[in-house]
Write a protein that holds these residues in place. Structure first.
Motif, mmCIF file in Angstrom:
data_model
loop_
_atom_site.group_PDB
_atom_site.id
_atom_site.type_symbol
_atom_site.label_atom_id
_atom_site.label_comp_id
_atom_site.label_asym_id
_atom_site.label_seq_id
_atom_site.Cartn_x
_atom_site.Cartn_y
_atom_site.Cartn_z
ATOM 1 N N ILE A 49 0.839 -1.207 0.000
ATOM 2 C CA ILE A 49 0.000 0.000 0.000
ATOM 3 C C ILE A 49 0.871 1.252 0.000
ATOM 4 C CG2 ILE A 49 -1.641 1.320 1.376
ATOM 5 C CD1 ILE A 49 -2.827 -1.333 2.275
ATOM 6 N N TYR A 50 1.940 1.232 0.811
ATOM 7 C CA TYR A 50 2.825 2.403 0.868
ATOM 8 C C TYR A 50 3.458 2.653 -0.488
ATOM 9 C CZ TYR A 50 6.840 5.285 2.077
ATOM 10 O OH TYR A 50 7.785 6.277 2.119
ATOM 11 N N GLY A 51 3.873 1.558 -1.158
ATOM 12 C CA GLY A 51 4.483 1.724 -2.474
ATOM 13 C C GLY A 51 3.486 2.288 -3.481
ATOM 14 N N ARG A 52 2.231 1.736 -3.444
ATOM 15 C CA ARG A 52 1.218 2.234 -4.389
ATOM 16 C C ARG A 52 0.926 3.703 -4.129
ATOM 17 N NH1 ARG A 52 -1.193 -2.909 -3.587
ATOM 18 N NH2 ARG A 52 -2.618 -2.031 -2.025
ATOM 19 N N LYS A 53 0.742 4.060 -2.819
ATOM 20 C CA LYS A 53 0.470 5.462 -2.502
ATOM 21 C C LYS A 53 1.607 6.372 -2.932
ATOM 22 C CE LYS A 53 -2.675 4.909 1.404
ATOM 23 N NZ LYS A 53 -2.876 5.163 2.852
ATOM 24 N N GLY A 96 2.837 10.097 -9.518
ATOM 25 C CA GLY A 96 2.196 10.181 -10.823
ATOM 26 C C GLY A 96 1.087 11.222 -10.852
ATOM 27 N N HIS A 97 0.323 11.314 -9.723
ATOM 28 C CA HIS A 97 -0.759 12.296 -9.676
ATOM 29 C C HIS A 97 -0.220 13.712 -9.795
ATOM 30 C CE1 HIS A 97 -3.464 15.048 -7.463
ATOM 31 N NE2 HIS A 97 -4.418 14.377 -8.085
ATOM 32 N N ASN A 98 0.868 14.002 -9.084
ATOM 33 C CA ASN A 98 1.448 15.357 -9.140
ATOM 34 C C ASN A 98 1.943 15.684 -10.547
ATOM 35 O OD1 ASN A 98 0.924 15.732 -6.431
ATOM 36 N ND2 ASN A 98 2.934 14.987 -5.786
ATOM 37 N N GLU A 99 2.621 14.709 -11.155
ATOM 38 C CA GLU A 99 3.129 14.972 -12.509
ATOM 39 C C GLU A 99 1.966 15.140 -13.494
ATOM 40 O OE1 GLU A 99 5.713 11.800 -13.482
ATOM 41 O OE2 GLU A 99 7.297 12.401 -12.055
ATOM 42 N N GLY A 100 0.941 14.248 -13.381
ATOM 43 C CA GLY A 100 -0.208 14.366 -14.281
ATOM 44 C C GLY A 100 -1.000 15.643 -14.045
#
Length: 596
Positions: A139-143, A149-153
């Protein structure tokens, strides 16, 4: 011879003495015989008594022998029972010893099982901790990578969509602002126009009524009073009437003084006096609204507080033919209640041409509260749909409550809103209210807070009531105290609303007509309505009260819904609520709850 005679006498004397002694002895023997006879009879009685006693003794002996035999039999039977019980005790003691041995074996087995379970729990805890660590790492890795990715997108998408979104949002906001500004300006302009027209009309009406009253007064004096004895003077600065003669006439604002002395020939000769003055309206003695004198306060006038818009949130489908003109205020929206699910959606065909500007916020399809759960309605249509039902005394029976709760759960899961027509007097009866509240609690307990749909209750404001009860007695009546307590308790349901509909008071709703009886009824209804508005307004606030004109399905529809609108509007206005509350009760709350 003498000797012979003497001897014979002697012998005779001796014989007589012997006879006497013999008689005495005979009497004595007879007495002894009688005594012997009595003794014999007594002996016979004693013999008979002894015989009886002997026979009774023999009988008692036989009974005693029989009792002794029965006692011996009982003793033998008890001895046999004792022997049987001793055998059973020995058998039970043997069984107890077997059970004790089995219990000891079970204790040993349970101890071994606990040790084994403890070992398995330790191993299971270790395994769960290992799996939890693996899952948390994943979970930590996914988050972590999701945030990256969210910030870059977001940065890339924001740069591309900001300009396009700004242009589209500006145009959409401009159109929305123009529409909202036009609607708000229209409402404010209509409100200001109504107020100005009301003030102008009131002042014009006062002037016309005043001139009419003065003309009537002049005509009366011209026909009833001799001009040679009475003079009339009018003060133009204050527009008062003064008649100079020898008395005072008071309808409060009119002062007349008679200046001719009492010794005048006209009065002394019995000249005709004026008749009783005609009754003039109070407006003849009141100044216009622009007057400057503090001695002439404005007469009480009806409140000029009107809602900017009216939405009738409780209209039966068949009652639509009566129209939607509520004392000069046209309803712009309605909530239709259908009595038959097969009725087509939309406005009735008979009134569509005359009410084309009326918007149907929602249509309510009926369902049976205590019946089987429906399967396939309300049917989808172009108009928003919801469900409505009626709660009656029959639903309070213990055998019917479970079905009522299940049906309500189905309705809460399949409708965006539920209308409940409460035909039972739950507000003044404590036992009925407890049953009703329990049904609501059980039906909504399993629904999450974010998925609870609004519940709108009608026919509880105002509740069923006896109009013959005076207000003074009503304040101390237990039913009114229960109404206050139950209003506060119902307000604890955050998704519950109250619909203000015509009550079940066994009398037609009075209108603000001219006849005195109708005016008295109108005032009495307003006094009672305000008594019931107070607790609900205090508990729910004006944000959870909705206006409607159709009464409960247990009574016929109103022939004149505008009379009910006038009563409700004047009642709220006389309670000194603000314009914001009036608009919320008559339109905004219905838009928020029933609107799409």
């Amino acid at each position: 011879m003498t000797l012979v005679v003497a001897e014979e006498e002697k012998q005779a004397h001796h014989l007589r003495s012997t006879l006497r002694s013999t008689g005495d002895r005979l009497d004595q023997e007879m007495r002894r015989a009688k005594q012997a006879e009595s003794k014999t009879e007594f002996a016979e009685l004693r013999v008979r008594e002894l015989t009886v006693r002997v026979s009774a003794a023999e009988t008692g002996k036989r009974y005693a022998e029989l009792d002794a035999a029965r006692a011996n039999e009982e003793i033998r039977r008890h001895l046999m029972c004792i022997e049987s019980l001793e055998k059973q005790v020995k058998q039970l003691q043997a069984d107890v010893r077997v059970l004790e041995r089995q219990r000891n074996e079970a204790d040993d087995s349970a101890s071994r099982a606990r040790d084994t379970a403890r070992k398995f729990q330790i191993e299971l805890g270790k395994q769960q901790a290992k799996e939890k660590g693996i899952e948390e790492n994943a979970i930590y890795g996914r988050k972590k990578w999701f945030v990256t990715g969210h910030n870059e997108g977001w940065d890339a998408g924001h740069a591309e969509g900001f300009d396009d979104g700004r242009e589209d949002g500006f145009e959409e906001g401009r159109r929305y602002g123009i529409r909202e500004g036009r609607e708000l300006g229209f409402k404010q302009g209509r409100k200001m126009g109504r107020k100005e027209a009301f003030e102008n009309g009131r002042e014009q009406g006062w002037h016309e009524e005043h001139e009419r009253a003065v003309r009537a007064f002049d005509e009366f004096f011209a026909t009833e009073v001799d001009e040679k004895d009475y003079t009339v003077s009018i003060d133009p600065s204050h527009q008062y009437l003064a008649i100079e003669t020898a008395c005072f006439i008071f309808p409060s604002f009119l002062i007349m003084s008679f200046t001719q002395p009492l010794s005048s020939p006209g009065l002394a000769s019995g000249r005709r006096r004026p008749k009783n003055l005609p009754s003039l309206p109070p407006s003849a003695f009141s100044p216009p609204s622009t007057g400057t004198s503090d001695m002439f306060p404005l007469p009480p006038t009806p409140s000029a507080l009107f809602p900017g818009e009216v939405i009738d949130a409780n209209v039966r489908y068949e009652a639509f033919s009566h129209g939607l003109d509520l004392v000069g205020t046209v309803a712009t929206g309605v909530v239709l209640l259908k009595t038959n699910p097969s009725v087509s959606a939309g406005l009735p065909l008979a009134v569509q041409p005359s009410t084309s500007d009326v918007r149907v916020l929602s249509e309510a399809a009926p369902f049976e509260l205590g019946g089987p759960i429906p399967s396939d309605y309300p049917e989808p249509s172009g108009i928003p749909q919801h469900l409505h039902t009626s709660y009656a005394d029959a639903h309070e029976a213990p055998e019917a409550r479970s079905q009522v709760i299940e049906t309500l759960k189905w309705a809460f899961s399949n409708s965006r809103l539920i209308d409940i027509d409460v035909q039972s007097d739950v507000m003044s009866n404590a036992a009925k209210y407890e049953v009703f509240e329990g049904i609501l609690v059980k039906a909504t307990n399993d629904i999450p807070g974010d998925k609870k749909v609004p519940i709108v209750l009608s026919n509880i404001l105002p509740p069923p009531h006896d109009l013959s009860v005076p207000i003074v007695k009503l304040l101390a009546d237990p039913s009114y105290r229960n109404y206050q307590a139950h209003s506060a308790s119902l307000s604890l349901f955050p998704n519950l609303y109250v619909k203000f509909t015509p009550p079940m008071w066994n009398q037609p709703v009075p209108g603000p007509g001219d006849p005195t009886s109708e005016m008295d009824q109108h005032r009495e209804w307003k006094r009672k309505i305000k008594m019931f508005i107070g607790p609900v307004l205090e508990a729910f606030g004006y944000e959870r009260i909705i206006f409607g004109t159709s009464p409960s399905f247990a009574i016929p529809s109103l022939p004149n819904p505008e009379d009910w609108f006038a009563l409700v509007r004047e009642s709220f206005a006389e309670l000194a609520v603000e314009q914001e509350a009036i608009d919320a009760i008559f339109s905004l709350n219905a838009k928020r709850i029933y609107g799409p």
